[in-house]
Every structure is written in C-alpha cells, then in structure tokens.
Design an enzyme around this catalytic site. Structure first.
Site, PDB file in Angstrom:
ATOM      1  N   HIS A  48     -15.105  -8.157 -46.434  1.00 33.83           N
ATOM      2  CA  HIS A  48     -15.411  -7.280 -45.342  1.00 33.83           C
ATOM      3  C   HIS A  48     -16.808  -7.613 -44.849  1.00 33.83           C
ATOM      4  O   HIS A  48     -17.803  -8.306 -45.518  1.00 33.83           O
ATOM      5  CB  HIS A  48     -15.291  -5.886 -45.634  1.00 33.83           C
ATOM      6  CG  HIS A  48     -16.271  -5.361 -46.743  1.00 33.83           C
ATOM      7  ND1 HIS A  48     -16.418  -5.285 -48.050  1.00 33.83           N
ATOM      8  CD2 HIS A  48     -17.597  -4.627 -46.524  1.00 33.83           C
ATOM      9  CE1 HIS A  48     -17.106  -4.816 -48.718  1.00 33.83           C
ATOM     10  NE2 HIS A  48     -18.242  -4.488 -47.930  1.00 33.83           N
ATOM     11  N   ALA A  49     -17.010  -7.154 -43.741  1.00 34.82           N
ATOM     12  CA  ALA A  49     -18.344  -7.162 -43.179  1.00 34.82           C
ATOM     13  C   ALA A  49     -18.596  -5.682 -42.708  1.00 34.82           C
ATOM     14  O   ALA A  49     -17.745  -4.850 -42.653  1.00 34.82           O
ATOM     15  CB  ALA A  49     -18.582  -8.292 -41.906  1.00 34.82           C
TER      16      ALA A  49
END
Length: 132
Positions: A48-49
């Site tokens: 994820h970011a």
C-alpha cells in the site's frame, strides 16, 4: 520520498537506549505509534501507499527487507539496526519481505489511523503518481 535516517543509540554496560523526539530526530508530530511482532518470512506485508501520512520505521530487533516504489523507480532497503530508521513520506508504495524470526518493527506515524489515506490498489497508486 523516503530516506534512511541515522538515530543515536546510547550504549553502556546496562544496555542500549534509543531516544525518539518529535520535530528533532523524528521530523513530524507523532500522533500514532505501533509495533509489528511475530512476523513470518513467508508472509509479506505492506502492499500500500499513503496519500498524506509520514512514517518512521525502526527495526528494533532482527531484520527485514523493504521494496519501495515512488511510481517511477523501485529501491530495496534492508532494515537491521535500531540505529537507523526508514523515513517514508506520502506517495511511496511499500512492500515488506524476508522477516527474520526475531524481527520487531516500531512505526511512528504523523497522523491517526485513517483508512481513506491508504492506497491499496497498485494501479490506482501508479495513476496518482502520474498526476504529480
């Protein structure tokens, strides 16, 4: 944006002391702290970011490998010392692999947990980096 940050670890016969101070060796206000423990080498994490969140990740024990992606290039970073933290700015895709059996990660975050700040789809992340 990401960078490795050297941290002062004070050591003597009594043991080690790691001091973390917001707006000093942690370049943001600390609003959340969490630990990852009992990690398994064959179960990667991350993927994820974040849209806005900044984090400082410190490997207190053991080691692990991060694959970091800014949408244009990927970089591999090993964390294996409490003397070094990984500063992760927003818009950095992170994947975590190869946890040693004794790996303990401490994460300091610039804001409270907010699911809306996560980008969990890699194609959405790439599209967002094209806008920047």
């Amino acid at each position: 944006m990401h960078q490795l940050v050297n941290l002062d670890l004070l050591s003597d016969l009594r043991g080690d002391l790691l001091s973390l101070e917001q707006l000093k060796n942690v370049p943001f206000d600390i609003k959340r702290v969490y630990c990852l423990t009992k990690l398994h080498a064959d179960h990667p994490r991350g993927f994820h970011a974040h849209r806005q969140l900044q984090q400082l990740v410190i490997c207190l024990s053991g080691r692990c490998r991060f694959v970091l992606d800014d949408g244009h290039q990927k970089q591999e970073v090993w964390l294996e010392s409490a003397c070094q933290g990984l500063l992760l700015g927003h818009s950095v895709w992170r994947e975590m692999y190869d946890f040693s059996e004794d790996c303990v990660l401490l994460v300091l975050a610039s804001d409270y947990y907010d699911e809306a700040d996560y980008i969990r789809d890699y194609q959405e992340f790439l599209a967002a980096t094209e806008i920047r």
